[in-house]
Write an enzyme that holds these catalytic residues in place. Structure first.
Site: not given
Ligand code: PBG
Ligand code: ZN
Length: 323
Positions: A195, A248
């Site tokens: 991520k 992601k």
């Molecule tokens: C939180 C989380 C995020 C997303 C999913 N879980 C955002 C972040 O890390 O700030 C993003 C999902 C999206 O942008 O559709 N841990």
């Molecule tokens: Zn988070």
């Protein structure tokens, strides 16, 4: 053998031929629908930067889960926006927390749906970071202790799968031991293994009310420049017991979906994130692109790169198209 003997256009001549040689087929089975759940009832509050997405109270989330299911999606993933936030995010492990309530209601009405929980703290902390803050940064190991509490509370509410998204070192191992110690050794973990600290999450932070109040997430989420590190993160998660590996965002990281597909035999998930969706919706609203074709092409590219599971805000709509 080459031209004029070899002519690839022969197999593109008719739709029947194209169907016969199509290599990738997107199906509703590949799609997971995210839902944002808020306290209250009768609430359906649109998120302005994510057309078609709303914050839903539990009753409305049950209905949305039913629509996803009826369209053919096997799974949904829940994000909770709690009544109250505090420095550690304790409402995430409340047995009556928002995701726990939603899970009980959804599983009661739709027992065959696979209900996944996003496991993190940023929606539950008053500072918006993904764990406990110490000396101005998220403290890894103290956050792991709280993750165990969160997953046990979620498991007790009937959730079917854990999806930890906080990028804490050792999070899969901690969650596995928390679950196994509480008698939930059969609950799978879909780890957000790879991520990135991405600008593509912007719209989501409005939907989940989870923007950090200071700094950013670059001390825990990955640097978008790093591909070898992605493999290292995935390898660690496999060693810790992850059942499914996620990349992601998806669209700007198709190379890594393919890398993971080639290096691991676990199922691979890809998150078609909020900013990817918002770009397509904005261009479509301006009449600049064919919305439906771009959506299908985008999701097909993720599947072609190697994603078995695609988390997408379009899941229910696309599943209806594919019927
Ligand atoms: C939180 C989380 C995020 C997303 C999913 N879980 C955002 C972040 O890390 O700030 C993003 C999902 C999206 O942008 O559709 N841990
Ligand atoms: Zn988070």
């Amino acid at each position: 053998m080459t031209f004029p003997i070899v002519r690839p256009r022969r197999l593109r001549k008719t739709e029947a031929l194209r169907r016969m040689v199509r290599e990738t087929r997107l199906s509703a089975d590949n799609l997971m629908q995210p839902l944002f759940v808020v306290p209250g009832s009768g609430i359906d509050k649109p998120v302005s930067s994510m057309p078609g997405v709303s914050q839903l109270s539990v009753d409305r989330a049950v209905a949305a889960a039913g629509r996803a299911r009826d369209a053919g999606c096997p799974s949904i993933i829940l994000f909770g926006i709690p009544e109250t936030k505090d420095p550690v995010g304790s409402s995430s492990w409340d047995s009556d927390g928002i995701v726990q309530q939603a899970t009980r209601a959804i599983k009661k009405t739709h027992p065959d749906l696979c209900v996944v929980a996003d496991v993190c703290f940023c929606e539950y902390t008053d500072h918006g970071h993904c764990g406990v803050i110490e000396n101005g940064d998220v403290h890894n190991d103290h956050t792991l202790e709280n993750l165990k509490k969160q997953v046990v509370a979620l498991a007790e509410s009937g959730i079917d799968m854990m999806a930890p998204s906080g990028m804490m070192d050792g999070m899969v191992k901690a969650i596995r031991s928390g679950l196994d110690g509480a008698g939930f050794s059969d609950l799978p973990i879909m780890s957000y293994s790879v991520k990135f600290a991405s600008a593509y999450y912007g719209p989501f932070r409005e939907a989940a009310e989870s923007a950090p109040s200071f700094g950013d997430r670059r001390t825990y989420q990955m640097d978008p420049s790093n591909a070898r590190e992605a493999l290292r993160e995935a390898r660690l998660d496999v060693a810790e017991g992850a059942d499914i590996l996620m990349v992601k965002p998806a669209l700007a990281y198709l190379d890594l979906i393919k890398d993971l597909r080639q290096h691991f035999d676990q199922p691979i998930a890809a998150y078609n994130v909020s900013g990817e969706m918002a770009m397509v919706e904005a261009a479509a609203a301006n009449g600049w692109i064919d919305r439906k074709r771009v959506i299908i092409e985008t999701l097909t590219s993720m599947h072609r790169a190697g994603a078995d599971i695609i988390l997408t805000y379009w899941a229910t709509e696309v599943a209806q198209w594919l019927r």
